[in-house]
Design an enzyme around this catalytic site. Structure first.
Site, mmCIF file in Angstrom:
data_model
loop_
_atom_site.group_PDB
_atom_site.id
_atom_site.type_symbol
_atom_site.label_atom_id
_atom_site.label_comp_id
_atom_site.label_asym_id
_atom_site.label_seq_id
_atom_site.Cartn_x
_atom_site.Cartn_y
_atom_site.Cartn_z
ATOM 1 N N HIS A 23 3.881 -0.985 1.475
ATOM 2 C CA HIS A 23 3.453 0.392 1.803
ATOM 3 C C HIS A 23 4.465 1.090 2.709
ATOM 4 O O HIS A 23 4.112 2.025 3.430
ATOM 5 C CB HIS A 23 2.083 0.404 2.533
ATOM 6 C CG HIS A 23 0.929 0.045 1.670
ATOM 7 N ND1 HIS A 23 -0.141 -0.692 2.139
ATOM 8 C CD2 HIS A 23 0.654 0.333 0.379
ATOM 9 C CE1 HIS A 23 -1.025 -0.857 1.168
ATOM 10 N NE2 HIS A 23 -0.560 -0.240 0.088
ATOM 11 N N ARG A 77 -8.356 -7.924 -2.732
ATOM 12 C CA ARG A 77 -7.520 -8.955 -2.073
ATOM 13 C C ARG A 77 -8.158 -9.379 -0.757
ATOM 14 O O ARG A 77 -8.743 -8.554 -0.048
ATOM 15 C CB ARG A 77 -6.111 -8.416 -1.819
ATOM 16 C CG ARG A 77 -5.270 -8.332 -3.054
ATOM 17 C CD ARG A 77 -3.945 -7.649 -2.800
ATOM 18 N NE ARG A 77 -3.900 -6.335 -3.414
ATOM 19 C CZ ARG A 77 -3.000 -5.400 -3.142
ATOM 20 N NH1 ARG A 77 -2.059 -5.634 -2.253
ATOM 21 N NH2 ARG A 77 -3.039 -4.234 -3.743
ATOM 22 N N GLU A 129 3.377 9.496 -0.855
ATOM 23 C CA GLU A 129 4.461 8.553 -1.161
ATOM 24 C C GLU A 129 5.464 9.158 -2.138
ATOM 25 O O GLU A 129 6.672 8.945 -2.020
ATOM 26 C CB GLU A 129 3.881 7.265 -1.746
ATOM 27 C CG GLU A 129 3.206 6.423 -0.673
ATOM 28 C CD GLU A 129 2.254 5.388 -1.249
ATOM 29 O OE1 GLU A 129 1.242 5.804 -1.855
ATOM 30 O OE2 GLU A 129 2.521 4.201 -1.095
ATOM 31 N N ARG A 179 9.469 4.375 -7.667
ATOM 32 C CA ARG A 179 8.905 3.470 -6.673
ATOM 33 C C ARG A 179 9.118 2.042 -7.179
ATOM 34 O O ARG A 179 8.769 1.720 -8.317
ATOM 35 C CB ARG A 179 7.415 3.764 -6.517
ATOM 36 C CG ARG A 179 6.756 2.875 -5.514
ATOM 37 C CD ARG A 179 5.611 2.145 -6.114
ATOM 38 N NE ARG A 179 5.082 1.181 -5.165
ATOM 39 C CZ ARG A 179 4.065 0.401 -5.431
ATOM 40 N NH1 ARG A 179 3.457 0.469 -6.594
ATOM 41 N NH2 ARG A 179 3.664 -0.458 -4.543
ATOM 42 N N ASN A 214 6.013 6.316 -10.601
ATOM 43 C CA ASN A 214 5.436 5.082 -10.081
ATOM 44 C C ASN A 214 4.771 4.395 -11.273
ATOM 45 O O ASN A 214 3.661 4.770 -11.676
ATOM 46 C CB ASN A 214 4.419 5.402 -8.978
ATOM 47 C CG ASN A 214 3.787 4.141 -8.410
ATOM 48 O OD1 ASN A 214 4.048 3.041 -8.904
ATOM 49 N ND2 ASN A 214 2.967 4.303 -7.406
#
Ligand code: AMP
Length: 589
Positions: A173, A234, A380, A85, A7
């Protein structure tokens, strides 16, 4: 299959190495972070033990180049594939994709949708291809899981021209939501496609997903990862009218507004810190801004959970994951407070005593709660490793192409028989080498004599062996007037006797067989293709007049083998092969 997962971010690199074969084992995981002046922070987890150090790798390229050494230090080699990823797959990738040149070009086209993430992911792919040029590299996209969402949930009510330009909701996600959905289904003991689940990934980035019978139906993130929940930096949902308002009122440009929504909003804007732990500490000390931030955070999450329960007509489970979802008992409680009307009742003690070691996924609902409340650590990287393995397994039949060679009748002799046929002290004289290293076609030839007829000028293959073996086709056995069993080379017990005639004499010997169709396979190919010595596989022969699939082809893994399938002349005739051909290997799974 051993899968290395990457990732790659703009200033960090996470990796994990998994063995995926029935069981799923994490061998090593790590993260490089804070690149500065030729060094970086390196976190490593090996066999459950954590290590932290400052390491001499100054950028992403140096970090990726360091991974083989880290793995070698743990005695790990033989990686089968790399899974990456990739943040945004747009509407192009609804499943993982092997990253060849044309796929990478398509991923690059999507950069405007994820200008921060996709370029960093792609840089990771390019660097990994330099380090492991021969390994398949697979992209697993954060957005793919959500491409199953219905049009009414992905369509913004905006002008057609904007939609034609690609403005739509995607959701992110996806790998995490899919993993926790599967994990929750395991805990509940029912297939995911029978369950209605709301998954809350609450980390620095945060999103809620409605998983309706195994498929993402809706997600709080939209075109970009900006929509939805309050996050670390965010904003989540903001009235798009803010753009005009801020432009007129504060004279801000689009870029300034967008940048502030990404990096200076969320918890950071409300509390001064993007970190939920800071917010909770400050709130506990009476900081009213932090208290308000926590209320806003929980309220927004609760609103989405209620909305998604309504969208699916009720839910079976509510799942929490991500740094906040996994660790903040108080945030889970705040979010669940008020959801009793839809069957969610939290057990306060269980919520407080969560232990997530060893992929645990404890249930937090109180007795009688209609909805299960589950918390689990998101994995993940494991999900990327799984999907990489699946993607490669699906494409294996098409990829595993090997040469097919036709073995005409031939004889292997022991030294004693060489001398009996060609005279005392005779040895085999090589005429030309064969593809299997060390083997050759000898200059000498013999006659095979049976009760009905003889086969003349039969080639002898060297070097000599400990036992004589005569390999013929089934048609040959009719010409000779004997029966012969189908055997692997070397398996000669209780084989029929036959006469061999040479210029210096003749012998009667056992060892007459019809060779079982087989593949000589180098160990590297066996590992890459996931097949074992003596495994039976199917091979689809292509490139001939009559395509044909051979079953029961026996793999023979030998350290010096040149990978090649051998069939006899009867089989070659049946498949319409003259000369060589290619075969695509299809394994049992
Ligand atoms: P992630 O992006 O999944 O690593 O999550 C990071 C977020 O999890 C940050 O906001 C952290 O403050 C938050 N977090 C981690 N541990 C805790 C904790 N024990 N209590 C509250 N928040 C936490």
């Amino acid at each position: 299959m051993r899968i290395l997962v990457f990732n790659a971010g703009s200033s960090s690199l996470k990796f994990g190495l998994y063995d995926i074969a029935g069981t799923e084992t994490l061998r090593v995981k790590g993260g490089f972070d804070r690149f500065h002046d030729g060094s970086c922070d390196l976190k490593l987890t090996v066999d459950g033990a954590h290590h932290r150090l400052r390491a001499p790798h100054g950028d992403l390229a140096a970090a990726i180049a360091a991974v083989p050494g880290i793995l070698a230090a743990q005695g790990i080699d033989g990686i089968n594939a790399i899974g990456h990823r990739i943040a945004h797959g747009g509407a192009l990738f609804d499943k993982p994709a092997v990253l060849d040149t044309s796929t990478l070009a398509r991923v690059e086209q999507l950069t405007p949708l994820a200008p921060l993430h996709n370029p960093a992911n792609l840089a990771g792919v390019a660097l990994a291809r330099q380090v492991w040029p021969d390994l398949p590299q697979v992209g697993v996209f954060d957005t793919s899981f959500h491409l199953s969402a219905p049009e009414f949930s992905t369509t913004y009510a905006v002008p057609q021209a904007w939609r034609d330009a690609g403005l739509r909701r995607f959701g992110f996600h996806g790998t995490s939501h899919k993993y926790v959905g599967l994990r929750a289904a395991e805990v509940i003991g029912q297939p995911l496609d029978r369950l209605q689940i709301v998954s809350c990934h609450l980390g620095n980035g945060a999103s809620v997903c409605a998983i309706n019978r195994g498929r993402s139906m809706d997600s709080s993130m939209g075109l970009t990862p900006l929509e939805g929940l309050v996050m670390g930096t965010r904003s989540g949902d903001v009235d798009p009218g803010a753009f005009g308002f801020l432009s007129r009122r504060l004279g801000l440009t689009i870029e300034e507004i967008e940048s502030a929504l990404y990096t200076d909003s969320g918890l950071k804007a409300l509390t001064g810190s993007p970190d939920m732990r800071d917010a909770e500490d400050r709130a506990a000390q009476g900081d009213t801004a932090a208290q308000l931030a926590i209320e806003i955070y929980a309220y927004r999450a609760r609103k989405y959970i209620g909305a998604y329960a309504a969208a699916m007509g009720g839910i079976d489970a509510l799942v929490f994951t991500g740094g906040i979802g996994e660790n903040s008992a108080s945030m889970r409680r705040r979010i669940c407070d008020g959801l009793e009307f839809m069957g969610v009742t939290l057990d306060i003690d269980r919520n407080q005593r969560v232990d997530l070691a060893d992929r645990a996924a404890p249930e937090l609902q109180s007795w009688g709660s209609r909805v299960r409340v589950i918390v689990t650590e998101t994995q993940e990287q494991l999900q990327i490793a799984r999907e990489t393995a699946t993607a490669l397994a699906v494409m294996r039949p098409a990829r595993l192409v090997l040469p097919v060679a036709v073995s005409a009748r031939h004889v292997h002799l022991c030294q004693e028989h060489v001398e009996a046929l060609f005279g005392p002290g005779a040895t085999l004289t090589p005429e030309f080498p064969l593809r299997q290293p060390g083997n050759f076609a000898a200059h000498q030839k013999v006659t095979i004599e049976g009760p009905k007829g003889a086969l003349h000028q039969v080639r002898i293959l060297g070097p000599t062996r400990s036992r004589t073996q005569i390999e013929v086709s089934r048609t040959d056995t009719f010409a000779l007037g004997v029966e012969a069993p189908v055997r692997l080379s070397g398996d000669l017990d209780a084989t029929p006797k036959i006469r061999l005639k040479g210029p210096a004499g003749s012998i009667e010997t056992d060892g007459l067989i019809i060779a079982a169709r087989h593949i000589h396979m180098h160990p590297d190919d066996a590992e890459r293709w996931g097949v074992a010595d003596r495994e039976e596989v199917e091979v689809r022969v292509t490139g001939t007049g009559r395509g044909m699939t051979f079953s029961g082809v026996i793999v023979r893994v030998q350290p010096t083998a040149f990978t090649e399938m051998h069939i006899d002349t009867d089989e070659a005739n049946a498949a319409g092969i003259s000369g060589g051909a290619e075969g695509a290997l299809i394994t049992a799974d």
